[in-house]
Design an enzyme around this catalytic site. Structure first.
Site, mmCIF file in Angstrom:
data_model
loop_
_atom_site.group_PDB
_atom_site.id
_atom_site.type_symbol
_atom_site.label_atom_id
_atom_site.label_comp_id
_atom_site.label_asym_id
_atom_site.label_seq_id
_atom_site.Cartn_x
_atom_site.Cartn_y
_atom_site.Cartn_z
ATOM 1 N N LYS A 254 14.205 -14.827 -9.899
ATOM 2 C CA LYS A 254 13.998 -13.751 -10.883
ATOM 3 C C LYS A 254 13.071 -14.218 -11.988
ATOM 4 C CE LYS A 254 14.835 -11.014 -9.266
ATOM 5 N NZ LYS A 254 15.393 -10.838 -7.977
ATOM 6 N N GLU B 55 18.723 -17.416 -6.831
ATOM 7 C CA GLU B 55 18.310 -16.070 -7.229
ATOM 8 C C GLU B 55 17.863 -16.041 -8.697
ATOM 9 O OE1 GLU B 55 17.415 -13.549 -5.851
ATOM 10 O OE2 GLU B 55 17.623 -11.914 -7.275
ATOM 11 N N TRP C 215 -3.167 -2.605 -1.483
ATOM 12 C CA TRP C 215 -2.840 -3.989 -1.832
ATOM 13 C C TRP C 215 -3.656 -4.831 -0.857
ATOM 14 C CZ3 TRP C 215 -0.190 -8.239 0.410
ATOM 15 C CH2 TRP C 215 0.300 -9.191 -0.495
ATOM 16 N N CYS D 80 0.822 -1.221 0.000
ATOM 17 C CA CYS D 80 0.000 0.000 0.000
ATOM 18 C C CYS D 80 0.850 1.263 0.000
ATOM 19 C CB CYS D 80 -0.876 0.023 1.236
ATOM 20 S SG CYS D 80 -1.859 -1.436 1.461
ATOM 21 N N HIS E 285 18.698 -36.217 -5.714
ATOM 22 C CA HIS E 285 17.953 -36.651 -4.530
ATOM 23 C C HIS E 285 16.459 -36.404 -4.671
ATOM 24 C CE1 HIS E 285 21.708 -37.525 -2.485
ATOM 25 N NE2 HIS E 285 22.166 -36.379 -2.986
ATOM 26 N N ARG F 21 5.139 -0.190 -6.160
ATOM 27 C CA ARG F 21 5.094 -0.979 -4.933
ATOM 28 C C ARG F 21 4.077 -2.112 -5.025
ATOM 29 N NH1 ARG F 21 7.574 1.734 -0.781
ATOM 30 N NH2 ARG F 21 6.459 0.462 0.706
ATOM 31 N N LYS G 284 6.472 -4.420 -3.860
ATOM 32 C CA LYS G 284 7.899 -4.122 -3.759
ATOM 33 C C LYS G 284 8.410 -4.274 -2.341
ATOM 34 C CE LYS G 284 11.956 -2.797 -5.060
ATOM 35 N NZ LYS G 284 12.777 -3.902 -5.615
ATOM 36 N N ASN H 235 -1.956 2.333 6.044
ATOM 37 C CA ASN H 235 -1.101 1.189 5.668
ATOM 38 C C ASN H 235 -0.849 0.381 6.930
ATOM 39 O OD1 ASN H 235 -0.850 2.194 3.131
ATOM 40 N ND2 ASN H 235 1.317 2.730 3.279
ATOM 41 N N GLY H 236 -0.721 -0.930 6.798
ATOM 42 C CA GLY H 236 -0.452 -1.757 7.981
ATOM 43 C C GLY H 236 -1.638 -2.645 8.287
ATOM 44 N N GLU I 266 9.305 -14.878 -10.814
ATOM 45 C CA GLU I 266 8.462 -13.761 -10.375
ATOM 46 C C GLU I 266 8.034 -12.860 -11.533
ATOM 47 O OE1 GLU I 266 10.275 -10.962 -7.609
ATOM 48 O OE2 GLU I 266 12.243 -11.433 -8.408
HETATM 49 C C1 F6R Z 1 12.607 -10.467 -5.374
HETATM 50 C C2 F6R Z 1 12.426 -9.473 -4.329
HETATM 51 C C3 F6R Z 1 12.026 -9.924 -2.986
HETATM 52 C C4 F6R Z 1 12.735 -9.080 -1.914
HETATM 53 C C5 F6R Z 1 12.198 -9.431 -0.525
HETATM 54 C C6 F6R Z 1 12.940 -8.679 0.553
HETATM 55 O O1 F6R Z 1 13.018 -9.876 -6.559
HETATM 56 O O2 F6R Z 1 12.564 -8.298 -4.557
HETATM 57 O O3 F6R Z 1 12.278 -11.268 -2.801
HETATM 58 O O4 F6R Z 1 14.101 -9.313 -1.991
HETATM 59 O O5 F6R Z 1 10.842 -9.121 -0.466
HETATM 60 O O6 F6R Z 1 12.828 -7.310 0.381
HETATM 61 P P1 F6R Z 1 13.807 -6.322 1.083
HETATM 62 O O7 F6R Z 1 15.166 -6.531 0.541
HETATM 63 O O8 F6R Z 1 13.284 -4.959 0.775
HETATM 64 O O9 F6R Z 1 13.753 -6.635 2.552
#
Ligand code: F6R
Length: 613
Positions: free
Chosen positions: A490, A486, A79, A2, A509, A27, A608, A105-106, A493
């Site tokens: 990527k 990672e 959100w 949000c 395994h 976000r 985000k 927010n929250g 997502e």
């Molecule tokens: C993936 C991604 C998320 C963040 C995770 C932690 O591309 O962006 O997996 O890495 O939500 O976010 P931060 O680093 O802001 O704590």
């Protein structure tokens, strides 16, 4: 997640608020709304979907919105958590007499009993949200003082909040408050703008106040009065944002993600600037605020992080054990506080978070702090809650990361972890020669990344060839194992392809059962220790008919004949290989998603920064 924007000043209020919401779109959200005080009325428009849909509706409902200057207003992107993304559940929420409007927010954890009591007292709720209770509480407590009414309402709630409130009663005033969910006040001239994220503010001012938990501010166009929830005045310093509005715009790239991938040589250069201590063959990390003796006493490191930041932490685990000889454990931040972590006097806790607002990582910081641990955070967002509550740490200086899929934050996090390990290692047994090798390689990093970026067209061709796949595996060993995780994250997502990251040896395994010609393998086979075994693993995959895309070191002929396609990586040591190699995987994910026509900067269901558990 949000987003909140609020404005009080002489500009066009609706335009300013919509501009702020657009800057927060990255976000992630699913509905949006706006409320302004105008001519003795509190007006509110909300809409499901994008900010553009809200703008269309405003144009229909407020035909003169371009003339709405000098009004006080608040706006929100939601959100969904409590209740589906609908018009009624969108913020702002208003009390029964439309005297107060609120965005939140929250999460209000005790909203159910509060709602029940308010309903019994005659309040009619229009939404299924937890947030709506707050605005009814404020109306109930109001007796001529909006600040007191908000404080009294907030004292009744359990959970987290960043809120902004406007009212018909005090039309030139906005109230903002926070507990666990960020609120920043942009300090302007004859205007003030508030937001949940500086990205909505930098176009107006770079002077900001980061509110602390339980701060409540009464904001007019020319005053900011901050008190704590008990009405005691508190003083908060004005900080300067060190990036401008350009940094948060696409600058000709199709997507923020692509821009941020290409920014990595500069971002990493910024992360290392001023930090290479060539005289002592070490690193200068003054934010850690620890003297050599304190550093030498550390005998265990626990890294707590989520998602991509956790993958960076897993690379840090290799660095700290290899270079500094310090036993290291990487915890999913979500587990940290629930598993009674062992924190001894000489344990160093390193939370890693790009946003500095991730709820689980923040909770880990608080748990560690309560247990008396030394906490040194790695964050990108300056002034973020994790950075401030940790009290010490290292900023990435990577600039704002807008694309939901984290890219430059990862490479900068790993770079900073390498510098930390160098510093801790040099304070122990690491020789000048070994340290010098690390320093030289870190200095080379921006150029090494640039070389990978030059192969973008080759990566795109490979990516487009495989863009129709439904499932795939990324496999790595040693330093490239976290990079495999990672790379898979990527890809999944942003392209919605089912991708899993595995240690190459783990395939046998279980997962090997899934291999067949429709399941490609992305094998990280750079010329670093473990390569020979990786080539063996590739053969196992080929024997099951899986197509193989390998990363390999330029000039390495050992890979010949083993892979169907190769992403070439410049020659570099195992220490910097994760940082350099991940760039090729970011590009690969990006081009696959682009070919599939995915909404790359705002993937479905993702936000985000994840500020709820
Ligand atoms: C993936 C991604 C998320 C963040 C995770 C932690 O591309 O962006 O997996 O890495 O939500 O976010 P931060 O680093 O802001 O704590």
């Amino acid at each position: 997640m949000c987003g909140i924007v609020g404005y009080v000043g002489g500009k066009n209020t609706v335009v300013t608020l919509l501009d702020g919401l657009k800057r927060l779109e990255y976000r992630g959200y699913d509905s949006a709304g706006i409320a302004v005080v105008r001519d003795s009325a509190l007006l509110c428009v909300k809409e499901k979907g994008k900010v553009a849909c809200l703008e269309e509706k405003i144009t229909r409902e407020w035909p003169d919105w371009m003339e709405m200057t000098g009004c006080t207003g608040i706006a929100h992107t939601r959100w969904a958590t409590h209740g589906a993304p609908t018009h009624d559940n969108a913020h702002p929420h208003m009390d029964g007499k439309s005297r107060f409007a609120l965005v939140h927010n929250g999460i209000i954890e005790n909203y159910a009993p509060l709602k029940k009591r308010l309903q019994e007292a005659g309040c009619v709720f229009k939404s299924e949200t937890d947030s709506e209770v707050l605005v009814h509480l404020i109306a109930e407590f109001y007796d001529g003082d909006i600040f007191q009414a908000t404080a009294s309402a907030l004292k009744k709630v359990e959970g987290t909040f960043g809120v902004a409130v406007i009212s018909l009663e005090q039309p030139d005033t906005m109230i903002v408050a926070r507990r666990g969910s960020p609120i920043v006040i942009g300090v302007g001239k004859n205007e003030n703008i508030v937001a949940s994220d500086v990205a909505a503010i930098v176009a107006y001012t770079q002077r900001v106040i980061f509110m602390d938990d339980d701060d409540i501010a009464l904001v007019t166009k020319d005053s900011i009065d901050i008190r704590n929830i008990d009405n005691v005045p508190v003083s908060r310093e004005v900080s300067s944002i060190d990036w401008s509005v350009d940094a948060a715009e696409k600058q000709g790239y199709d997507h923020f993600m692509l821009k941020e991938i290409f920014e990595q040589p500069d971002a990493v250069a910024n992360s290392i600037r001023g930090r290479l201590d060539k005289a002592n063959v070490s690193a200068t990390l003054s934010g850690m605020n620890m003297n050599p003796r304190e550093m030498a006493m550390i005998n265990r490191i626990v890294i707590a992080a989520c998602g991509t930041s956790m993958h960076a932490g897993m690379t840090g685990d290799y660095y700290f054990e290899d270079l500094a000889g310090i036993s290291t454990q990487v915890e999913q931040a979500a587990e940290f506080r629930y598993r009674n972590p062992i924190i001894e006097p000489n344990t160093l806790i390193i939370p890693i978070s790009q946003s500095g607002e991730t709820a689980d990582t923040l909770a880990a910081v608080r748990e560690a702090t309560n247990k008396g641990a030394t906490v040194s955070a790695i964050c990108n967002a300056v002034g973020s809650t994790i950075a401030r509550e940790s009290g010490r740490g290292v900023y990435l200086h990577a600039g704002p990361e807008i694309g939901v899929a984290s890219t430059k934050a990862f490479t900068c996090q790993v770079t900073v972890l390498l510098l930390m390990a160098l510093k801790l290692g040099r304070g122990r047994r690491m020789s000048r020669e070994a340290g010098q090798q690390i320093l030289d390689e870190v200095e080379q990093l921006p150029e090494l990344i640039r070389q990978v970026l030059k192969t973008a067209d080759d990566v795109r061709r490979v990516a487009e060839k495989y863009a129709d796949m439904q499932d795939c595996f990324f496999i790595g060993r040693g330093y490239l194992y976290p990079v495999a995780l990672e790379g898979a994250l990527k890809l999944k997502e942003i392209s919605y392809i089912h991708a899993e990251g595995y240690h190459a040896a783990e395939l046998k395994h279980g997962p090997i059962a899934l291999l067949e010609e429709r399941v490609p393998i992305i094998a990280l086979a750079n010329d670093i220790p473990g390569k020979d075994k990786m080539i063996g693993n590739i053969q196992e995959c080929k024997a099951r008919k899986s197509p193989v895309i390998a990363t390999a070191t330029i000039g390495d002929t050992d890979i010949d004949g083993h892979a169907d396609d190769i992403l070439w990586i410049p020659q570099c040591s195992k220490f910097v290989a994760p940082i350099v190699t991940v760039v090729a995987l970011q590009l690969f994910a990006y081009y696959v998603a682009a070919k599939r026509g995915c909404e790359i900067d705002q993937p479905r269901n993702l936000a985000k920064s994840v500020t709820v558990e």
